[in-house]
Design an enzyme around this catalytic site. Structure first.
Site, mmCIF file in Angstrom:
data_model
loop_
_atom_site.group_PDB
_atom_site.id
_atom_site.type_symbol
_atom_site.label_atom_id
_atom_site.label_comp_id
_atom_site.label_asym_id
_atom_site.label_seq_id
_atom_site.Cartn_x
_atom_site.Cartn_y
_atom_site.Cartn_z
ATOM 1 N N GLU A 1 0.829 -1.215 0.000
ATOM 2 C CA GLU A 1 0.000 0.000 0.000
ATOM 3 C C GLU A 1 0.862 1.263 0.000
ATOM 4 O OE1 GLU A 1 -2.620 -0.944 -0.906
ATOM 5 O OE2 GLU A 1 -2.623 -2.953 -0.076
ATOM 6 N N GLY A 2 1.969 1.192 -0.689
ATOM 7 C CA GLY A 2 2.916 2.306 -0.752
ATOM 8 C C GLY A 2 3.946 2.147 0.344
#
Length: 596
Positions: free
Chosen positions: A443-444
């Site tokens: 998620e980054g």
């Protein structure tokens, strides 16, 4: 085998005493009938499901993992996972915070986040299956057509179907502008998608009847880069006009990743071969639409790490109280035993208190952001919505990166408490460490979160969002200016607030001259701001504990001790971080590439 006892007392403290959650949320018409007893009852039942149903499956899931049938492309989840999911949906947990329009119970996101904390403590790999559905639901609710909402939202709400986010491709992770998956328009208004995706959590499984994949792809006329990406809803099984399931769609699992942790979750390589999908939102505007799901996922990943920090702490404390090794340096504490329990040793206490403080700080932050997110979406006052939206935007990268970094620190500390037993699988600690590691990546990555915070959320608006939160901190400090007992907390908090202002300005000036200076400082910067946020919440928690310590309740005594530990042993990290951030780009670039 590790155990899990939901920390209901602390959860209720944060919701009711620290945040005044019920009163705050009752200002939203949809939650006008909310009361503390209802919230507490839901948490108690959720805790039972987490501890009695999910926790016993955690080691099983880690050992068995998922199995792919390469001929049928079907994935079998570990023993007990499917049955637990059936119980989860039958008991209505999947519908907890969904809109009643789609069959949901309409409870606040705060309650859902508290439930998910417990599910993550009990079994993060299992919890990812229903967890991803919330993001898909939110994305379709915000950007889907009327037909898409009617088709997908009731089933996602009930849990009969689950959802995924299909972003990453073999050649591109964070840089989605490089993705190659194609979407060809069809005469009937649908699209046929062809390409490959990797690292798709819960991409294929046997727990639900259908899976709704939200897929990023390019239309034939798409411009290059991230501005040419569109979003599509691509179901595993096509859906007939009457809502029944039709033929198998052209999206399937081509392989499962063999991972360091979260073995119980199917991390799938997804292949699309003329898979039929429908456009979500506007052409070439897929990335902004997907960010609804991505931002929700970032808050969810922070919650995952809160859960792991809590469960690792609980088990390490139990072990430290029971394991006897050596005598305390100041003399025997348990002369009736052959040696003292290791909890008497200062460094063991430091490791345990680090995990405890990071769990309690994370809980306060996660729940606070949940309330602000509900206000941003549903509050009747537009000014309140805007204020809350800015606060959520500022704090989202901190929830994702600061909490997950701290969970890695905490789970490793808790594993260390066990000594050699911490490396043995049946004790559970090494699994918590392995499971925690992914949360810093997906998620980054946490570097991406740091760049988002410093570059976009702070410097991008000349510090406006940071100033808003700074005013919240400043009001609290001012309100306690004459409270002598609070000075040990408010003075360092006020000092850090002033330093963050000057620190931000200095990094911003350097960044104007050379943008790479922002990249050099960003990770350290996020930890500094993260500590400022935690210090604010610990000061507030200390204030409540000071007011109520006369009651004799040991809970408040422990809360005050944890706050003092945080300010004395963890928060001072900011001094080193500011020094290393200010050292800038030069130490990173002096070495020529060929010399690496």
């Amino acid at each position: 085998m590790p155990s899990y006892t939901p920390p209901l007392r602390d959860m209720q403290f944060v919701i009711h005493e620290l945040l005044g959650g019920v009163d705050e949320l009752k200002k939203i018409p949809a939650y006008g009938d909310l009361d503390a007893d209802t919230v507490n009852a839901v948490l108690e039942e959720g805790g039972k499901f987490a501890s009695e149903v999910l926790a016993p499956l955690n080691l099983v899931g880690d050992v068995e993992g998922c199995t792919l049938n390469k001929e049928t492309h079907e994935v079998t989840t570990p023993k007990g996972f499917k049955e637990a999911y059936k119980q989860y949906t039958e008991n209505g947990w999947s519908a907890l915070s969904a809109d009643p329009e789609w069959g949901g119970q309409g409870l606040p996101l705060l309650v859902n986040q508290a439930i998910y904390e417990m599910l993550n403590s009990a079994n993060q790999a299992w919890t990812m299956y229903p967890g991803l559905s919330h993001g898909a639901h939110a994305c379709l609710e915000a950007h889907g057509s009327a037909e898409q909402k009617a088709m997908y939202l009731p089933k996602l709400t009930s849990g009969e179907w689950t959802g995924t986010m299909c972003l990453t491709e073999p050649h591109c992770g964070t840089d989605l502008g490089l993705l190659r998956t194609k979407a060809e328009p069809q005469a009937d208004g649908t699209y046929k998608l062809t390409g490959a995706k990797i690292f798709i959590s819960a991409g294929e499984h046997d727990m639900a009847d259908n899976i709704v994949h939200l897929v990023l792809a390019r239309l034939p006329d798409a411009p290059a880069g991230s501005k040419g990406i569109s979003l599509f809803a691509v179901p595993k099984f096509l859906v007939n006009a009457d809502g029944s399931l039709g033929a198998r769609n052209g999206i399937y699992c081509g392989g499962l990743e063999h991972k360091m942790g979260i073995h119980g979750n199917a991390t799938a390589q997804m292949v699309l071969e003329d898979a039929v999908g429908t456009l979500v939102g506007q052409p070439h505007r897929g990335l902004p639409a997907m960010f609804v799901m991505m931002n929700g996922a970032r808050l969810g990943v922070g919650n995952q790490s809160l859960g792991l920090t809590q469960v690792a702490y609980e088990n390490a404390v139990n072990y430290a109280k029971d394991r006897v090794q050596m005598r305390a340096l100041s003399g025997p504490k348990r002369p009736d035993l052959a040696a003292d329990p290791i909890i008497v040793h200062p460094d063991v206490r430091k490791m345990l208190l680090t995990a405890r403080a990071y769990a309690e700080g994370a809980r306060a932050l996660v729940y606070y952001v949940a309330i602000e997110l509900d206000k941003a979406h549903n509050h009747p006052d537009e000014a309140v919505r805007k204020e809350s939206d800015d606060i959520v935007a500022l704090l989202t990268p901190i929830v994702k990166a600061f909490i997950t970094d701290n969970a890695w620190i905490s789970t490793v500390h808790c594993q260390q408490v066990y000594g050699g037993h911490g490396f043995i699988h049946e004790w559970g600690m090494e699994q918590f460490v392995r499971d925690a590691r992914i949360n810093m990546i997906y998620e980054g990555t946490n570097t991406i979160q740091s760049l988002d915070l410093l570059g976009r959320k702070v410097l991008g608006d000349a510090g406006a969002k940071l100033t808003k939160f700074g005013k919240v901190v400043g009001r609290f400090v001012k309100e306690n200016a004459d409270n002598e007992a609070m000075q040990e907390f408010t003075k360092p908090l006020a000092d850090l607030g002033q330093k963050v202002q000057a620190f931000t300005m200095e990094i911003g000036m350097k960044g104007m001259q050379n943008p790479d200076e922002v990249g050099a400082a960003a990770v350290d910067y996020l930890r500094v701001v993260g500590h400022m946020v935690y210090a604010y919440f610990f000061a507030r928690m200390a204030q409540i504990a000071l007011e109520k310590q006369a009651t004799g309740d040991a809970f408040y005594k422990a809360k005050l001790a944890t706050a003092r530990f945080y300010f004395a042993k963890l928060m001072p990290e900011v001094e080193t971080l500011m020094i290393t951030a200010k050292a800038g780009l030069k130490p990173l670039t002096e070495m020529e590439e060929a010399l690496f």
